[in-house]
Design an enzyme around this catalytic site. Sequence first.
Site, PDB file in Angstrom:
ATOM      1  CG  HIS A 176      -1.823   1.125   1.379  1.00 35.89           C
ATOM      2  ND1 HIS A 176      -3.118   1.124   0.905  1.00 35.89           N
ATOM      3  CD2 HIS A 176      -1.640   2.348   1.922  1.00 35.89           C
ATOM      4  CE1 HIS A 176      -3.685   2.283   1.150  1.00 35.89           C
ATOM      5  NE2 HIS A 176      -2.809   3.057   1.783  1.00 35.89           N
ATOM      6  CD  GLU A 177       1.799   3.557   3.719  1.00 39.03           C
ATOM      7  OE1 GLU A 177       1.961   4.638   3.126  1.00 39.03           O
ATOM      8  OE2 GLU A 177       0.786   3.323   4.410  1.00 39.03           O
ATOM      9  CG  HIS A 180      -0.019   5.984  -0.677  1.00 35.28           C
ATOM     10  ND1 HIS A 180      -1.128   6.499  -1.285  1.00 35.28           N
ATOM     11  CD2 HIS A 180      -0.449   5.453   0.499  1.00 35.28           C
ATOM     12  CE1 HIS A 180      -2.194   6.270  -0.524  1.00 35.28           C
ATOM     13  NE2 HIS A 180      -1.808   5.639   0.557  1.00 35.28           N
ATOM     14  CB  CYS A 193      -8.006  -1.932  -4.751  1.00 40.33           C
ATOM     15  SG  CYS A 193      -6.468  -1.199  -5.357  1.00 40.33           S
ATOM     16  CB  CYS A 212      -8.602  -2.650  -8.418  1.00 42.85           C
ATOM     17  SG  CYS A 212      -8.395  -0.875  -8.693  1.00 42.85           S
ATOM     18  CB  CYS A 215      -4.638   0.603  -8.934  1.00 39.67           C
ATOM     19  SG  CYS A 215      -5.685   1.551  -7.810  1.00 39.67           S
TER      20      CYS A 215
HETATM   21 ZN   LIG Z   1      -2.883   5.073   2.236  1.00 40.69          ZN
HETATM   22 ZN   LIG Z   2      -7.402   0.236  -6.974  1.00 37.84          ZN
END
Ligand SMILES: [Zn+2]
Ligand SMILES: [Zn+2]
Length: 252
Positions: A176-177, A180, A193, A212, A215
């Site tokens: 996740h990071e 980003h 996602c 997903c 993304c």
């Molecule tokens: Zn976040």
């Molecule tokens: Zn996504």
Amino acid sequence: MSNYRNEQKQLDKQSLGLPLNKKTYIKNLYPCYLGIVLIGKISPSILEKLKFQIELVFDSFFFDILYIGEKKFDTCLYKLNTKVEFDLLDRTLKKVILYPTNKFYSTIKKQMSDYILAFGLGLTDLPIYSSSDESLLFLFGETNFKHNCAIVSTHNLMDLEKHRIVEIRIVKEAIHEIGHLILGYEHCLNDSCVMWFSANTEEIDRKSNNLCEKCKSELEEIRAINNFYNVTLGKSWMNSLMSSTLTFLSSP
Ligand SMILES: [Zn+2]
Ligand SMILES: [Zn+2]
């Protein structure tokens, strides 16, 4: 019960969204190197699985993912700007010390410059709060766009029943990071996602460890900007090209 006291605030922020021209990913050049540094008491046993999953999700974005060391976090030296809060994970509600994320960024940044790496990811067992918004407590992780690095804290990724840290949660929050760092500030509105904002561990468990389709198409866009392609797709494209060439060569 949410482990986040700041949950609503974070969700409000997330819903604001950002105009497309504010996307942060344009400034980075890919492929690049990513370094992982362990800060505090974190077992390196997670590293292999983490590297494998990051390479799977962000295929071709990194020349390599390097383990750039284990750093002691001298809690005595970092007493300044700490916060003392009730540990919501502990039934006896004992208090714990939370450390600001910028202290971790300095450590990661130092390692990144020693190894000349574009991106850095830190993993720590210590509870953290956001140094840019002090009301964000017990974060699972945070990204620093200025320094191209991120920190993930395993403190709140514990399984309450089994009292163990769940590895797959660490992997999801790390992805996740890094997501980003590559895709920008925004969260995804698809709750399966990996870029979905998880307010608690149940939401982390519910989401997948992958991006997903929307993304993934953003990753494709960045690949196109940086003029490289997905190795897996590239291989199948190359195979079909090879077989059509062979057909052509063998045809009378
Ligand atoms: Zn976040
Ligand atoms: Zn996504």
